[in-house]
Enzyme design. Structure first.
Site, PDB file in Angstrom:
ATOM      1  N   GLY A 178       0.853  -1.189   0.000  1.00 45.78           N
ATOM      2  CA  GLY A 178       0.000   0.000   0.000  1.00 45.78           C
ATOM      3  C   GLY A 178       0.881   1.229   0.000  1.00 45.78           C
ATOM      4  CG  LEU A 179      -0.772   5.311   0.396  1.00 40.01           C
ATOM      5  CD1 LEU A 179      -1.330   6.504   1.145  1.00 40.01           C
ATOM      6  CD2 LEU A 179      -0.293   5.742  -0.970  1.00 40.01           C
ATOM      7  CB  ALA A 180       3.357   2.390   4.654  1.00 36.76           C
TER       8      ALA A 180
ATOM      9  CG  HIS B 188     -16.005   7.745   9.349  1.00 36.14           C
ATOM     10  ND1 HIS B 188     -17.119   8.413   8.925  1.00 36.14           N
ATOM     11  CD2 HIS B 188     -14.940   8.453   8.914  1.00 36.14           C
ATOM     12  CE1 HIS B 188     -16.734   9.483   8.248  1.00 36.14           C
ATOM     13  NE2 HIS B 188     -15.421   9.523   8.225  1.00 36.14           N
TER      14      HIS B 188
ATOM     15  NE  ARG C 241     -13.646  11.367  11.096  1.00 38.52           N
ATOM     16  CZ  ARG C 241     -12.695  10.925  10.276  1.00 38.52           C
ATOM     17  NH1 ARG C 241     -11.885   9.955  10.658  1.00 38.52           N
ATOM     18  NH2 ARG C 241     -12.554  11.437   9.077  1.00 38.52           N
TER      19      ARG C 241
ATOM     20  CG  HIS D 162     -12.705   4.851   8.938  1.00 38.56           C
ATOM     21  ND1 HIS D 162     -12.806   4.443   7.633  1.00 38.56           N
ATOM     22  CD2 HIS D 162     -12.036   6.031   8.915  1.00 38.56           C
ATOM     23  CE1 HIS D 162     -12.229   5.348   6.856  1.00 38.56           C
ATOM     24  NE2 HIS D 162     -11.741   6.305   7.601  1.00 38.56           N
TER      25      HIS D 162
ATOM     26  CD  GLU E 295      -5.291   1.151   9.215  1.00 42.22           C
ATOM     27  OE1 GLU E 295      -5.326   1.181   7.972  1.00 42.22           O
ATOM     28  OE2 GLU E 295      -6.291   0.903   9.917  1.00 42.22           O
TER      29      GLU E 295
ATOM     30  NE  ARG F  31      -6.686   7.705  10.208  1.00 43.83           N
ATOM     31  CZ  ARG F  31      -7.445   8.269   9.280  1.00 43.83           C
ATOM     32  NH1 ARG F  31      -7.117   9.427   8.768  1.00 43.83           N
ATOM     33  NH2 ARG F  31      -8.544   7.674   8.857  1.00 43.83           N
TER      34      ARG F  31
ATOM     35  CG  LEU G  32      -4.336   9.211   2.286  1.00 47.05           C
ATOM     36  CD1 LEU G  32      -4.960  10.096   1.210  1.00 47.05           C
ATOM     37  CD2 LEU G  32      -4.205   7.797   1.770  1.00 47.05           C
TER      38      LEU G  32
END
Lengths: 637, 249, 257
Positions: free
Chosen positions: A42-44, A266, A330, A401, A425, A435, A441
């Protein structure tokens, strides 16, 4: 177990540059001799794999997807924060740092969060250079929007698909390295375990999902970027494949698991329509700017919403939190929604939803204005629910979430097992107890693009670790253990599918370990989880081939780990006798029902050490020292 | 609702597949198509039968993992949506629905509705990036990009790599996919230095992988869950022509 | 020479470029044909003019022939190649955007190609009915006259009574008009021609806009317009060609010939 955060000394804003200055870099000619295994793309993970390959390391990357482009980072909608101050509204690294640490209810490590804020601006530069099409103004400059929990406009976005565009940027960089043969990509391989030799992570055992065969891989370092565990609730906004297996297996091999009870719920998700529901879809929180949330005053009122007169409606958020009203944070609005539904006043066939009504806004502003603002969200809602939200109120309900907790890591993002790094994450480090929007992101990319390339350098700077061949007895032992566990799953021969059992686990977690927790409930949950785990190992049913692609085995293996992990989550929630961030203990609230934090007794990171399945893990505490910020109240009245 | 599902079953790549009929009662119109398949699979597991293998992950239309052909159309009849976003209320009680995997030599069936789309990854590897190492970037606002260009690049960049375009194309061409990826970068200033190389290399890889050629049927555009326009194919053609003159083919 | 076939996009350019050339020719041909409505003289003058081009005509024929050959070879190669990519059909076949005209390009193309062979043998080389080779017309050139006595002309026209003095030039040329009228008075040949040109129009209705797309000319306003123009053009070409045999059949042309 000693938890040494290894935070460099010195002033906060100098720590990261001092760290880089002190680090002994690896000779570029030697870098390719260091093999790094990256699990998760993923992103990381994807960013780490690509960046380390650019630096010259010999990288192998693993994903259980058919392609590295499918990781769930792709589903992030809103945006990514960065302290660019392009809007000249007084943003700064310090402000982003402070907002993040305050948003996390002062339960994160100052130095890590500051570093995150520091590199945030580089992420935007780098992503733009890689061709990420961020939204722009007519002058051609980057556009920003504001997001919850911040008073400045610092969120960069690409329509409602920011996560997708950033992930595709990462995927592109990774693809370039694959083509250059600097990254060996392993698709459809799921990590099953970490191999630890002499206290050092030396490799992983993976399962080829197409052939069901196990493989061992050696690495001088292992990076886990395997995401969060919100699927422990069964229904969540996470993707179907998301699971805790990689983190949990590392935990079983000695990595400490930090703050598992910090799970974010969420408030604005599309509610469950029935028992068949497989996942929940998030809608942007921005809807609450114009929508009014209500339920009928009478329990069990099943009338059509239009037939319920104004005086029989309860606009409960406006009633309970008059100043923030429908824009309450939230966690507060999520808990309020659950409370009214538990009172029997929930709507929808399931009774688990509240109305989000736009009729006032439409009367005031006209349908066109509302369509301009939320058109795509309304369309998405209508597609899923089949009801026109311009004519009838929307229905929403909270859903799990994001997981703030994760494997414990030090300032170098290394877990308590040397050589095992954890990014994104999957680690616990930056978000504390809650968070902020558009920060996930940012953290994933900061870890992958900018932090790990420096901190892994520091690890390798001490010299190349001794290579352990994959026929080493420890590799063989782990392979056998993994195989035995799979064989055990196959041999249960019970009656329930893995999904059925996962649903049962989710029901327990949501009821007792969800957004509002209390001592009795948590104790009960631990008992119920243990019973369910017994049930799982006696009544699981697996069908289909065992030496070819079989999604039922995949699912069962993941659920088996959730069955154990859920208990750790409950222990952590039980231990933490305070309310902070997303962790709300009913015993610890103010008279107005606000979270009551206890800094005197709980200002620490709870890191759990595995002691055996069904045994209470050992708690280790990393005290959080706040040298630079003042611990404030988190009030939204 | 009662649904007659005709599902393609194929135990592995080599095996010969067949269409199997399953009748599902009590299908709720609120279910998504994939949830309906989940229900079928739970029933099959209870009966001890191998469930229908299909891929899906995010179930909100963005990851591109799902993709199957429903009544002859990849992702089904709802335009601009993936199959995970298709709901059963779009069908009627008693409907016969044919569910098949993508049929394409480059996407061999692994099992049932599960296909191998790794060729798309290899096309990206040929040039679907800007070669910008981490650390080398100037300030993000150093080069303003006209909003229209940025928006158009975003239109192209939305591609989720699901494979529907090649599965829908009567020629089995992947031109829409390649065009979307090439256009995304070739429209932006950051993509200019590699513009010609990218167009040439990615088309070449597409050919080497064995995809067909484009005959301007535009069936890809109709099947695309992200409504990516065939105008990007025209742009790719243009960029390719430029590349052919500049660098040869 | 056929190495380009290994490159799918280059092959497409070849299809578009050769197509563009053929379209130009077809347009000219269709408009030229319409001169039949201006009368026998106009048509035969036009035909004779084309014949008089000599080398230029042959150069054009060679380029056109090459365009046709490349167009046909490329299309057949691509079709066979593409069919191999997707050998298995779906259980249910459904098209949303792929128009019938686009999906049948290869078939309309092959039929038009076969027609073309017939057409060339029929009206160009005139081998199908060799009597067309011998159809001549003697005419009076209005643009020139000469002073003197020409026996051959006298004989051919049987115009002794002109005598010596200023004479209009009397020449002989192929009687294209008569050939066309004769050809199309056969109802089967006429129907065959009409069918072929309808297929041609159908082929072109997809071809024109497809050509622009292939050459990279596409825009949010341009393309929808071009699709309309493409359809209109296909209809125009079919009508322009079909009206000639139709008029012959219905007796509007060639009555009393």
């Amino acid at each position: 177990m000693i938890l040494d955060s290894k935070v460099p000394s010195g002033p906060l804003e100098k720590k990261w540059s001092q760290f880089k200055a002190d680090m002994k870099p690896v000779n570029p000619a030697n870098k390719r001799k260091f093999k790094v295994l990256v699990v998760g793309t993923g992103l990381a993970g994807g960013a780490a794999a690509a960046t380390l390959a650019e630096l010259g390391y010999n990288v192998e990357a693993f994903t259980y997807h058919d392609s590295p482009r499918r990781a769930h980072s792709i589903a992030a909608q809103g945006g990514i924060n960065a302290a660019k101050n392009y809007q000249n509204d007084g943003d700064s690294i310090w402000r982003l740092f402070y907002d993040t640490i305050k948003g996390g209810d002062f339960r994160s490590r100052e130095a890590n969060v500051y570093r995150l804020a520091e590199v945030s601006a580089n992420i935007i530069d780098q992503s733009t250079a890689m061709g990420v099409p961020f939204a722009r103004e007519y002058g051609g400059y980057l556009s920003n929007r504001s997001f919850g929990g911040a008073l400045v406009s610092r969120t960069f976005y690409a329509r409602g698909q920011t996560g997708q565009q950033l992930l595709l940027g990462v995927y592109a960089a990774l693809s370039r390295q694959i083509e250059a043969k600097k990254v060996k990509m392993h698709n459809r391989k799921e990590m099953m375990d970490v191999v630890v030799v002499d206290g050092r992570a030396v490799g992983i055992v993976v399962r080829d999902l197409l052939t069901n065969k196990l493989e061992s891989h050696y690495g001088d370092a292992v990076i886990l970027a395997t995401g969060g565990y919100a699927s422990v609730f069964y229904l969540s906004t996470n993707a179907l494949y998301c699971n805790v297996t990689a983190s949990y297996r590392a935990y079983k091999r000695g990595a400490a698991f930090a703050n598992p009870c910090y799970t974010q719920i969420h408030p604005t998700c599309i509610p469950q329509s029935g028992d068949h529901q497989s996942k929940l879809t998030l809608m942007s929180e921005s809807l609450r700017n114009d929508g009014r949330i209500w339920v009928p005053k009478k329990a069990g009122d099943k009338r059509n919403p239009a037939d319920i007169p104004e005086e029989e409606r309860d606009y409960y958020l406006e009633r309970m939190y008059p100043s923030y009203g429908n824009l309450s944070p939230r966690d507060i609005s999520s808990r309020a929604a659950k409370r009214v539904c538990d009172e029997g006043r929930g709507v929808n066939a399931t009774g688990k939803a509240v109305y989000l009504d736009f009729s006032d806004a439409i009367n005031r502003l006209g349908q066109k204005v509302i369509a301009d603002r939320y058109g795509n969200l309304f369309d998405m809602y209508e597609n899923i629910i089949g009801v026109n939200p311009y004519k009838n109120p929307m229905m929403i309900y909270p859903a799990a979430h994001y997981a703030m907790g994760g494997l414990w890591v030090d300032y170098n993002l290394m877990s308590s097992i040397p050589g095992l790094f954890v990014l994104g994450e999957a680690n616990f480090s930056d978000h504390g107890a809650n968070r902020l929007g558009a920060s996930a992101l940012m953290q994933g990319l900061a870890d992958g693009y900018f932090v790990i390339p420096n901190t892994i350098n520091a690890y390798f700077g001490k010299g190349k670790p001794q290579t352990i061949p994959t026929d080493h007895p420890e590799f063989k032992k782990v392979e056998v253990e993994v195989q035995e566990r799979i064989t055990k799953l196959l041999n249960v021969n019970g009656k329930q599918s893995p999904t059925q059992l996962h649903k049962k686990l989710g029901a327990i977690m949501w009821e007792y370990v969800g957004m509002a927790r209390n001592r009795e409930g948590l104790k009960k949950a631990i008992g119920l989880i243990q019973e369910l785990r017994e049930e799982f190992w006696h009544d699981l049913k697996i069908v289909g081939p065992d030496s070819y692609l079989n999604p039922v085995i995949e699912k069962a293996s993941r659920v088996a780990d959730f069955m154990e992990f859920a208990e750790i989550l409950a222990y952590d929630a039980l231990m933490r006798e305070e309310s902070c961030g997303a962790h709300f203990r009913e015993e610890y609230q103010t008279e107005e029902g606000e979270a009551k934090r206890n800094d005197k007794d709980y200002s620490y990171v709870a890191a759990w050490e595995f002691q055996g399945v069904g045994k209470e893990p050992i708690l280790h505490k990393e005290d959080l020292k706040f040298e630079f910020v003042h611990l404030g109240e988190r009030s939204y009245k | 609702m009662r649904i007659n599902l005709h599902v393609w079953r194929q135990p592995n790549t080599e095996a010969k597949g067949h269409i199997q009929l399953y009748t599902l009662d009590d299908v709720s119109p609120d279910m998504s198509f994939l949830e309906m398949l989940d229900v079928l699979n739970e029933q099959l597991i209870q009966k001890g039968d191998d469930p229908v293998a299909f891929e899906s992950d995010c179930r909100e239309g963005i990851c591109g993992t799902c993709g199957m052909v429903i009544d002859g159309i990849p992702h089904g009849k709802q335009s601009g949506a993936t199959v995970c976003q298709l709901h059963m209320r779009k069908f009627k009680d008693g409907d016969d629905i044919y569910v098949e995997p993508y049929r394409h030599t480059v996407f061999p069936v692994i099992k049932d509705l599960f296909v191998d789309r790794s060729a798309y990854d290899r096309i990206i590897q040929a040039g679907g990036y800007v070669s910008a190492n981490v650390g080398s970037a100037p300030d993000a606002n150093a080069n303003p990009i006209p909003k229209g260009i940025a928006d158009l690049a975003m239109d192209a960049a939305q591609c989720i790599g699901c494979g529907a375009c090649a599965a829908a194309c009567p020629n089995g061409s992947a031109m829409l996919f390649v065009a979307a990826k090439v256009s995304h970068f070739n429209l932006l200033p950051q993509g200019q230095p590699e513009k010609a190389t990218r167009a040439r290399a990615m088309v070449k890889r597409m050919e080497d992988e064995g995809f067909g050629g484009c005959s301007n049927y535009y069936e890809c555009e109709a099947a695309c869950p992200k409504n990516i326009s065939v105008r990007f194919i025209a742009k790719l053609n243009r960029d390719y022509l430029y590349a052919a003159f500049k660098e040869g083919v | 020479m056929f190495k380009y076939l290994n490159h799918l996009v280059i092959s497409k350019f070849v299809m578009a470029a050769t197509g563009a050339f053929i379209v130009l020719f077809i347009t000219g041909h269709a408009i030229g044909n319409l001169q039949i409505f201006l009368g026998k003289d106009a048509l035969n003058t036009y035909a004779a003019f084309l014949q008089s081009l000599g080398e230029i005509l042959w150069a054009e024929r060679i380029v056109l022939g090459l365009a046709f050959v490349l167009h046909i070879i490329t299309s057949i190669y691509l079709k066979l190649y593409n069919n191999k990519v997707r050998p298995t059909k779906y259980a249910v076949t459904k098209y949303i955007k792929a128009r019938f005209s686009s999906r049948t390009m290869i078939w309309t193309g092959i039929m038009i190609g076969s027609f073309l062979v017939f057409h060339i043998l029929h009206f160009t080389s005139r081998d199908i009915d060799p009597k067309y080779k011998e159809m001549h017309e003697v005419y009076q050139d209005e643009h020139a006259s000469y002073f003197g006595f020409d026996e051959t002309v006298m004989q051919a026209t049987n115009a002794n009574d002109f005598g010596i003095g200023m004479h209009p030039i009397i020449k002989q040329r192929h009687d294209t008009y008569a050939m066309v009228v004769d050809g199309f008075q056969n109802i089967w040949i006429s129907l065959f021609y009409i069918l072929a040109v309808i297929l041609l129009g159908f082929h072109l209705s997809h071809a024109i806009q497809s050509m622009f797309q292939t050459l990279g000319i596409n825009g949010p306003r341009f393309t929808p317009l071009m699709i309309k123009i493409s359809n209109a053009y296909g209809i125009f070409i079919a009508l322009a060609f079909a009206i000639v045999p139709l008029s012959v059949l219905l007796g509007f042309i060639g009555r009393g010939l």
